[in-house]
Scaffold this motif. Structure first.
Motif, PDB file in Angstrom:
ATOM      1  N   LYS A  40       0.839  -1.204   0.000  1.00 18.81           N
ATOM      2  CA  LYS A  40       0.000   0.000   0.000  1.00 18.81           C
ATOM      3  C   LYS A  40       0.869   1.247   0.000  1.00 18.81           C
ATOM      4  N   LYS A  41       1.969   1.209   0.731  1.00 19.03           N
ATOM      5  CA  LYS A  41       2.875   2.361   0.776  1.00 19.03           C
ATOM      6  C   LYS A  41       3.395   2.683  -0.621  1.00 19.03           C
ATOM      7  N   VAL A  42       3.785   1.669  -1.367  1.00 20.13           N
ATOM      8  CA  VAL A  42       4.288   1.885  -2.732  1.00 20.13           C
ATOM      9  C   VAL A  42       3.166   2.401  -3.626  1.00 20.13           C
ATOM     10  N   LEU A  43       1.986   1.823  -3.520  1.00 17.54           N
ATOM     11  CA  LEU A  43       0.855   2.297  -4.331  1.00 17.54           C
ATOM     12  C   LEU A  43       0.551   3.762  -4.056  1.00 17.54           C
ATOM     13  N   MET A  44       0.561   4.132  -2.786  1.00 17.76           N
ATOM     14  CA  MET A  44       0.310   5.535  -2.417  1.00 17.76           C
ATOM     15  C   MET A  44       1.405   6.443  -2.971  1.00 17.76           C
ATOM     16  N   THR A  45       2.647   5.994  -2.946  1.00 13.39           N
ATOM     17  CA  THR A  45       3.757   6.784  -3.488  1.00 13.39           C
ATOM     18  C   THR A  45       3.610   6.953  -4.994  1.00 13.39           C
ATOM     19  N   ILE A  46       3.213   5.880  -5.685  1.00 14.52           N
ATOM     20  CA  ILE A  46       3.015   5.965  -7.139  1.00 14.52           C
ATOM     21  C   ILE A  46       1.921   6.973  -7.458  1.00 14.52           C
ATOM     22  N   ILE A  47       0.825   6.937  -6.722  1.00 11.86           N
ATOM     23  CA  ILE A  47      -0.253   7.897  -6.947  1.00 11.86           C
ATOM     24  C   ILE A  47       0.253   9.313  -6.681  1.00 11.86           C
ATOM     25  N   ALA A  48       0.976   9.494  -5.596  1.00  9.93           N
ATOM     26  CA  ALA A  48       1.439  10.833  -5.206  1.00  9.93           C
ATOM     27  C   ALA A  48       2.485  11.396  -6.160  1.00  9.93           C
ATOM     28  N   THR A  49       3.432  10.568  -6.595  1.00  3.66           N
ATOM     29  CA  THR A  49       4.560  11.081  -7.385  1.00  3.66           C
ATOM     30  C   THR A  49       4.477  10.772  -8.875  1.00  3.66           C
ATOM     31  N   GLY A  50       3.553   9.887  -9.264  1.00  5.32           N
ATOM     32  CA  GLY A  50       3.424   9.533 -10.665  1.00  5.32           C
ATOM     33  C   GLY A  50       4.501   8.566 -11.111  1.00  5.32           C
ATOM     34  N   THR A  51       4.536   8.318 -12.417  1.00  7.09           N
ATOM     35  CA  THR A  51       5.503   7.359 -12.979  1.00  7.09           C
ATOM     36  C   THR A  51       6.368   7.938 -14.087  1.00  7.09           C
ATOM     37  N   VAL A  52       6.274   9.223 -14.309  1.00  4.70           N
ATOM     38  CA  VAL A  52       7.029   9.848 -15.400  1.00  4.70           C
ATOM     39  C   VAL A  52       8.528   9.597 -15.249  1.00  4.70           C
ATOM     40  N   SER A  53       9.039   9.675 -14.024  1.00  4.46           N
ATOM     41  CA  SER A  53      10.482   9.474 -13.812  1.00  4.46           C
ATOM     42  C   SER A  53      10.917   8.033 -14.073  1.00  4.46           C
ATOM     43  N   TRP A  81     -10.078  -6.246  -7.697  1.00  9.13           N
ATOM     44  CA  TRP A  81      -9.320  -7.493  -7.592  1.00  9.13           C
ATOM     45  C   TRP A  81     -10.222  -8.649  -7.176  1.00  9.13           C
ATOM     46  N   SER A  82      -9.817  -9.850  -7.563  1.00  9.30           N
ATOM     47  CA  SER A  82     -10.510 -11.043  -7.083  1.00  9.30           C
ATOM     48  C   SER A  82     -10.189 -11.245  -5.600  1.00  9.30           C
ATOM     49  N   GLU A  83     -10.969 -12.071  -4.943  1.00 13.60           N
ATOM     50  CA  GLU A  83     -10.712 -12.358  -3.534  1.00 13.60           C
ATOM     51  C   GLU A  83      -9.327 -12.969  -3.337  1.00 13.60           C
ATOM     52  N   LYS A  84      -8.922 -13.853  -4.255  1.00 17.99           N
ATOM     53  CA  LYS A  84      -7.604 -14.485  -4.157  1.00 17.99           C
ATOM     54  C   LYS A  84      -6.494 -13.463  -4.324  1.00 17.99           C
ATOM     55  N   THR A  85      -6.642 -12.592  -5.288  1.00 21.17           N
ATOM     56  CA  THR A  85      -5.625 -11.556  -5.504  1.00 21.17           C
ATOM     57  C   THR A  85      -5.512 -10.672  -4.269  1.00 21.17           C
ATOM     58  N   TYR A  86      -6.643 -10.292  -3.702  1.00 25.08           N
ATOM     59  CA  TYR A  86      -6.612  -9.450  -2.505  1.00 25.08           C
ATOM     60  C   TYR A  86      -5.955 -10.201  -1.341  1.00 25.08           C
ATOM     61  N   ALA A  87      -6.272 -11.467  -1.176  1.00 22.69           N
ATOM     62  CA  ALA A  87      -5.659 -12.271  -0.109  1.00 22.69           C
ATOM     63  C   ALA A  87      -4.146 -12.371  -0.313  1.00 22.69           C
ATOM     64  N   ASP A  88      -3.721 -12.572  -1.560  1.00 20.18           N
ATOM     65  CA  ASP A  88      -2.277 -12.621  -1.862  1.00 20.18           C
ATOM     66  C   ASP A  88      -1.630 -11.282  -1.552  1.00 20.18           C
ATOM     67  N   TRP A  89      -2.306 -10.191  -1.899  1.00 16.88           N
ATOM     68  CA  TRP A  89      -1.791  -8.853  -1.614  1.00 16.88           C
ATOM     69  C   TRP A  89      -1.644  -8.626  -0.110  1.00 16.88           C
ATOM     70  N   LEU A  90      -2.621  -9.084   0.664  1.00 17.80           N
ATOM     71  CA  LEU A  90      -2.536  -8.946   2.121  1.00 17.80           C
ATOM     72  C   LEU A  90      -1.292  -9.637   2.665  1.00 17.80           C
ATOM     73  N   GLU A  91      -0.973 -10.802   2.113  1.00 15.78           N
ATOM     74  CA  GLU A  91       0.235 -11.517   2.539  1.00 15.78           C
ATOM     75  C   GLU A  91       1.493 -10.716   2.201  1.00 15.78           C
ATOM     76  N   ILE A  92       1.534 -10.161   1.002  1.00 17.53           N
ATOM     77  CA  ILE A  92       2.680  -9.344   0.583  1.00 17.53           C
ATOM     78  C   ILE A  92       2.811  -8.130   1.496  1.00 17.53           C
ATOM     79  N   ASN A  93       1.683  -7.523   1.811  1.00 19.48           N
ATOM     80  CA  ASN A  93       1.684  -6.313   2.623  1.00 19.48           C
ATOM     81  C   ASN A  93       2.164  -6.555   4.055  1.00 19.48           C
ATOM     82  N   LYS A  94       2.026  -7.774   4.534  1.00 20.33           N
ATOM     83  CA  LYS A  94       2.476  -8.110   5.889  1.00 20.33           C
ATOM     84  C   LYS A  94       4.000  -8.106   6.000  1.00 20.33           C
TER      85      LYS A  94
END
Length: 95
Positions: A40-53, A81-94
């Motif tokens: 989530k931290k990376v996603l928030m940073t991407i939204i805030a700073t964009g991807t141009v760089s 996202w599907s439920e599985k994708t979200y569950a996988d993301w939760l694991e990554i986020n931990k």
């Protein structure tokens, strides 16, 4: 988001191929791309700073959206996202 990433967050079908100018195309955000691999931290940073760089075309939204609005964007993306994708993301986020 929908202007570039599609109304259903489907992105460009050939998002892995660069445009003629070398810029990255808008990836899907619906769980079929790579967004769910990011914390989530990376996603928030991407939204805030964009991807141009990094060779993308996404503008920075950090001065136009509040923290709460950017959080709502992440929530909207996750709703695609599907439920599985979200569950996988939760694991990554931990980590």
């Amino acid at each position: 988001c929908a202007i570039c990433h599609g109304a259903s967050a489907e992105g460009n079908s050939d998002w892995r191929k660069r445009k003629l100018d070398g810029q990255l195309k808008s990836p899907p955000l619906n769980g079929t791309g790579h967004a769910w691999h990011h914390s989530k931290k990376v996603l928030m940073t991407i939204i805030a700073t964009g991807t141009v760089s990094q060779g993308g075309g996404m503008p920075a939204w950090g001065k136009k959206l509040s923290q709460q609005e950017m959080d709502a964007v992440v929530t909207w993306v996750q709703s695609k996202w599907s439920e599985k994708t979200y569950a996988d993301w939760l694991e990554i986020n931990k980590r």
